[in-house]
Scaffold this motif. Structure first.
Motif, mmCIF file in Angstrom:
data_model
loop_
_atom_site.group_PDB
_atom_site.id
_atom_site.type_symbol
_atom_site.label_atom_id
_atom_site.label_comp_id
_atom_site.label_asym_id
_atom_site.label_seq_id
_atom_site.Cartn_x
_atom_site.Cartn_y
_atom_site.Cartn_z
ATOM 1 N N GLY A 105 0.865 -1.136 0.088
ATOM 2 C CA GLY A 105 -0.121 -0.058 0.078
ATOM 3 C C GLY A 105 0.500 1.694 0.542
ATOM 4 O O GLY A 105 2.085 1.071 0.567
ATOM 5 N N ILE A 106 0.392 2.710 -0.571
ATOM 6 C CA ILE A 106 0.678 3.664 -0.600
ATOM 7 C C ILE A 106 1.611 4.102 1.327
ATOM 8 O O ILE A 106 2.278 4.254 1.320
ATOM 9 N N GLY A 107 0.479 3.482 2.288
ATOM 10 C CA GLY A 107 0.969 4.057 3.935
ATOM 11 C C GLY A 107 2.579 3.020 3.760
ATOM 12 O O GLY A 107 3.321 4.344 4.945
ATOM 13 N N ASP A 108 2.628 2.384 3.691
ATOM 14 C CA ASP A 108 4.185 1.514 3.582
ATOM 15 C C ASP A 108 5.262 2.364 2.724
ATOM 16 O O ASP A 108 6.029 2.765 2.899
ATOM 17 N N ALA A 129 -3.702 19.056 5.443
ATOM 18 C CA ALA A 129 -2.653 18.189 4.640
ATOM 19 C C ALA A 129 -3.048 16.143 4.993
ATOM 20 O O ALA A 129 -3.792 16.578 5.569
ATOM 21 N N TYR A 130 -2.889 15.388 4.254
ATOM 22 C CA TYR A 130 -3.412 13.843 4.322
ATOM 23 C C TYR A 130 -2.118 13.390 5.423
ATOM 24 O O TYR A 130 -0.721 13.890 4.937
ATOM 25 N N SER A 131 -2.748 13.061 6.448
ATOM 26 C CA SER A 131 -2.129 12.986 7.752
ATOM 27 C C SER A 131 -0.303 11.943 7.407
ATOM 28 O O SER A 131 0.385 11.545 7.922
ATOM 29 N N ASP A 182 -6.343 15.601 -4.842
ATOM 30 C CA ASP A 182 -6.613 15.875 -3.495
ATOM 31 C C ASP A 182 -7.765 15.509 -2.133
ATOM 32 O O ASP A 182 -8.449 15.153 -2.313
ATOM 33 N N ASN A 183 -7.011 14.300 -1.070
ATOM 34 C CA ASN A 183 -7.086 14.247 0.284
ATOM 35 C C ASN A 183 -6.856 15.113 0.751
ATOM 36 O O ASN A 183 -5.558 15.465 1.374
ATOM 37 N N PRO A 184 -7.707 16.374 1.968
ATOM 38 C CA PRO A 184 -8.794 15.741 1.748
ATOM 39 C C PRO A 184 -10.023 17.311 1.424
ATOM 40 O O PRO A 184 -11.466 16.795 1.235
ATOM 41 N N THR A 210 4.496 12.805 -6.367
ATOM 42 C CA THR A 210 2.720 12.957 -6.160
ATOM 43 C C THR A 210 2.629 11.602 -5.418
ATOM 44 O O THR A 210 2.562 10.239 -5.786
ATOM 45 N N ASP A 211 1.105 12.080 -5.183
ATOM 46 C CA ASP A 211 -0.140 10.626 -4.817
ATOM 47 C C ASP A 211 -1.198 10.159 -5.458
ATOM 48 O O ASP A 211 -1.736 11.655 -5.048
ATOM 49 N N GLU A 212 -1.252 9.583 -6.201
ATOM 50 C CA GLU A 212 -1.611 9.557 -7.717
ATOM 51 C C GLU A 212 -2.745 8.212 -6.696
ATOM 52 O O GLU A 212 -3.310 7.817 -7.868
ATOM 53 N N ILE A 213 -3.055 8.064 -5.385
ATOM 54 C CA ILE A 213 -4.008 6.917 -5.353
ATOM 55 C C ILE A 213 -5.541 7.643 -5.597
ATOM 56 O O ILE A 213 -6.204 6.629 -5.987
ATOM 57 N N TYR A 214 -5.697 8.369 -6.603
ATOM 58 C CA TYR A 214 -7.630 8.832 -6.767
ATOM 59 C C TYR A 214 -7.415 9.014 -8.360
ATOM 60 O O TYR A 214 -8.146 10.386 -8.701
ATOM 61 N N SER A 215 -6.215 8.949 -8.689
ATOM 62 C CA SER A 215 -5.697 9.725 -10.511
ATOM 63 C C SER A 215 -6.512 9.355 -10.945
ATOM 64 O O SER A 215 -6.847 9.617 -11.816
ATOM 65 N N ILE A 242 -4.637 0.076 -5.703
ATOM 66 C CA ILE A 242 -5.395 0.287 -6.029
ATOM 67 C C ILE A 242 -6.738 0.011 -5.010
ATOM 68 O O ILE A 242 -7.219 -0.463 -4.795
ATOM 69 N N SER A 243 -6.300 0.353 -3.677
ATOM 70 C CA SER A 243 -7.493 0.373 -2.623
ATOM 71 C C SER A 243 -8.352 1.700 -2.941
ATOM 72 O O SER A 243 -9.569 1.026 -2.567
ATOM 73 N N LYS A 244 -8.020 2.340 -4.109
ATOM 74 C CA LYS A 244 -9.256 3.537 -4.611
ATOM 75 C C LYS A 244 -10.058 2.994 -5.829
ATOM 76 O O LYS A 244 -11.272 3.336 -5.661
ATOM 77 N N GLU A 245 -9.518 2.882 -6.577
ATOM 78 C CA GLU A 245 -9.859 2.516 -7.790
ATOM 79 C C GLU A 245 -10.486 1.178 -8.521
ATOM 80 O O GLU A 245 -11.162 0.898 -9.101
ATOM 81 N N ALA A 251 -6.160 -5.316 0.379
ATOM 82 C CA ALA A 251 -5.270 -5.645 -0.036
ATOM 83 C C ALA A 251 -3.457 -4.976 -0.612
ATOM 84 O O ALA A 251 -2.940 -5.899 -0.181
ATOM 85 N N ARG A 252 -3.816 -3.956 0.505
ATOM 86 C CA ARG A 252 -2.604 -3.393 1.622
ATOM 87 C C ARG A 252 -1.350 -3.348 -0.375
ATOM 88 O O ARG A 252 -0.661 -4.151 0.121
ATOM 89 N N CYS A 253 -1.964 -3.178 -1.047
ATOM 90 C CA CYS A 253 -1.235 -3.483 -2.434
ATOM 91 C C CYS A 253 -1.097 -1.526 -3.342
ATOM 92 O O CYS A 253 -2.049 -1.279 -3.758
HETATM 93 C C1 PLP Z 1 -4.067 10.175 -0.468
HETATM 94 C C2 PLP Z 1 -4.073 8.852 -0.175
HETATM 95 N N1 PLP Z 1 -2.938 8.521 0.082
HETATM 96 C C3 PLP Z 1 -2.987 7.571 0.187
HETATM 97 C C4 PLP Z 1 -4.038 6.225 0.523
HETATM 98 C C5 PLP Z 1 -3.682 4.705 1.848
HETATM 99 O O1 PLP Z 1 -3.392 4.486 0.831
HETATM 100 P P1 PLP Z 1 -3.024 2.411 0.484
HETATM 101 O O2 PLP Z 1 -4.282 1.885 0.744
HETATM 102 O O3 PLP Z 1 -2.261 2.054 -0.513
HETATM 103 O O4 PLP Z 1 -2.093 2.602 1.503
HETATM 104 C C6 PLP Z 1 -5.564 7.159 1.367
HETATM 105 C C7 PLP Z 1 -6.138 6.488 2.241
HETATM 106 O O5 PLP Z 1 -7.116 7.592 1.872
HETATM 107 C C8 PLP Z 1 -5.052 8.832 0.762
HETATM 108 O O6 PLP Z 1 -6.078 9.504 1.192
#
Ligand code: PLP
Length: 433
Positions: A105-108, A129-131, A182-184, A210-215, A242-245, A251-253
């Motif tokens: 996941g992007i978290g990692d 900012a996204y925390s 962007d989040n939020p 760039t964080d493209e999780i929502y791209s 793939i978490s959001k799309e 899956a944590r990927c």
């Molecule tokens: C901007 C942003 N990046 C990353 C994540 C988390 O991504 P992942 O599930 O791939 O760790 C989130 C989850 O809410 C998000 O909002």
């Protein structure tokens, strides 16, 4: 302890999106039913996975290789597939499969990307900012996260003057982070804004993240632009997942695409260290990586993405309609992702405002926790006590603007309508109380 064992950055680890859950659980225990509007998990909010995606997932699990470790950087076929996708985008910077590195996941990825930066090297990120980014960057440096402003009076676009000045006057800044969508805020940046950020990065020899999780959740009429399509020759890292799309957050990927790695030896050495860090964990989750080319390469995928984006776009319109004419707030229509930020205008909030809470025990509890709470948290707590709706205060996103974030994820039309209507009523009642 003989030695202080607490890391200097530990106080910077906060995640309001989850922390508010502890408060909400207490409120629930006291008898107020809760409606969760705090977390960006489409599954939690009732979204059903498309049956054809589920079918692919089922078939893939029959392949014994899904049960094994994979290469540290990720499954080779998937990295080749993603490389081709990046390279096919018109006008894009080209990469090789070595430039794709998988994480859990992007978290990692975020933990590694900031965790293995030299401590004195800072990454400037947006506020709000996204925390996950702001906390990880702050924890890595031991100082507060450095931010540039997003402007609520200009559709939450980056304040480029502020961004440039922060970079100019702080030579510890080595990189710029941006999230689009962007989040939020749900803001989507046009190419002109991205090009200005690129100019600053080039001028001061910085890299871009760039964080493209929502791209792939961009609403009709808004630009879909990946980092590879505007970065030209500047080093950069795009974070994808793939978490959001799909959506498949469990899956944590996720993965990073490294762009222009060869343009700077210091950047290249840093990227090597990310892979070395991952090697200590052997690899990331194999199974979802093996699913990716099958789902993303399926002819139904583009329509799947368009369909989901239009659903969230329609819900954004519903929200705008509910808040039409509200004089107390600033609400910019989001252009992507599935969040919206409702900001209170200056001098609208004070420390006497309340919402009626019927349940006596809940009322008592809320009244104790609002003491000394920032103004937007005070509203959020009253909202929770009065209506059971749990949103995230904007102050939890490292923002000086008071407000709150809601999601556009509720799948039940009646419930979503109730949430939006109740929020509008709560804002009006609270401000006038
Ligand atoms: C901007 C942003 N990046 C990353 C994540 C988390 O991504 P992942 O599930 O791939 O760790 C989130 C989850 O809410 C998000 O909002």
């Amino acid at each position: 302890m003989r030695r202080n064992i607490v890391h200097e950055g530990s106080r910077n680890l906060s995640y309001e999106i989850r922390e508010i859950v502890a408060i909400a659980n207490k409120v629930k225990e006291l008898g107020q039913p809760i409606t969760w509007e705090n977390i960006g998990d489409p599954i939690e909010k009732g979204e059903e996975i498309a049956p054809w995606i589920k079918e692919i997932v089922h078939e893939t699990i029959d392949d014994s290789r899904t049960y094994g470790y994979c290469d540290t950087a990720g499954v080779p076929e998937t990295r080749i597939f993603l490389t081709e996708m990046v390279n096919q985008r018109s006008g894009g910077t080209k990469i090789t499969p070595d430039d794709i590195i998988f994480f859990n996941g992007i978290g990692d990825a975020v933990a590694k990307v900031y965790g293995f930066l030299k401590r004195e090297a800072r990454v400037l990120g947006p506020s709000p900012a996204y925390s996950t980014h702001s906390s990880a960057e702050a924890a890595h440096s031991g100082y507060n996260h450095l931010t540039y402003k997003l402007d609520p009076y200009n559709n939450w676009m980056p304040d480029l003057y502020d961004l440039r000045n922060k970079v100019k006057y702080n030579d510890s800044i080595a990189g710029i982070l941006l999230l689009s969508p962007d989040n939020p805020t749900g803001a989507v940046y046009p190419r002109s804004v991205l090009e200005e950020i690129l100019k600053i990065a080039r001028e001061y020899d910085l890299f871009i993240i760039t964080d493209e999780i929502y791209s792939h959740i961009v609403f009709p009429g808004y630009p879909k632009i990946h980092l590879s399509q505007w970065i030209e020759d500047v080093p950069g890292i795009a974070m994808r997942g793939i978490s959001k799309e799909f959506p498949w957050p469990g899956a944590r990927c996720g993965w990073i695409e490294v762009l222009n790695r060869k343009k700077d030896p210091n950047f290249s050495e840093y990227v090597d260290s990310l892979l070395a860090a991952k090697r200590l964990e052997v690899c990331s989750t194999t199974f979802p990586q093996m699913v990716i080319p099958k789902v993303m390469g399926d002819p139904r995928y583009p329509q799947h993405l368009r369909h989901r984006a239009s659903i969230f776009s329609n819900r954004a319109d519903e929200l705008m309609e509910h808040f039409r004419g509200c004089p107390y707030i600033v609400l910019n229509r989001p252009g992507g992702a599935f969040y919206a930020t409702i900001m209170f205008k200056e001098n609208v909030l004070n420390s006497h405002q309340t919402l009626p809470i019927e349940n006596k025990k809940v009322k008592e509890y809320i009244e104790t926790i609002v003491e000394n709470a920032p103004p937007d948290k005070r509203f959020v707590y009253y909202l929770m006590g009065s209506t059971g709706i749990v949103v995230v205060p904007l102050s939890g996103f490292q923002s000086n603007y008071p407000g709150f974030r809601i999601t556009l994820l509720e799948t039940d039309d009646t419930k979503r309508n109730w949430i939006m209507k109740t929020l509008r009523q709560a804002v009006d009642t609270y401000v006038n109380s």
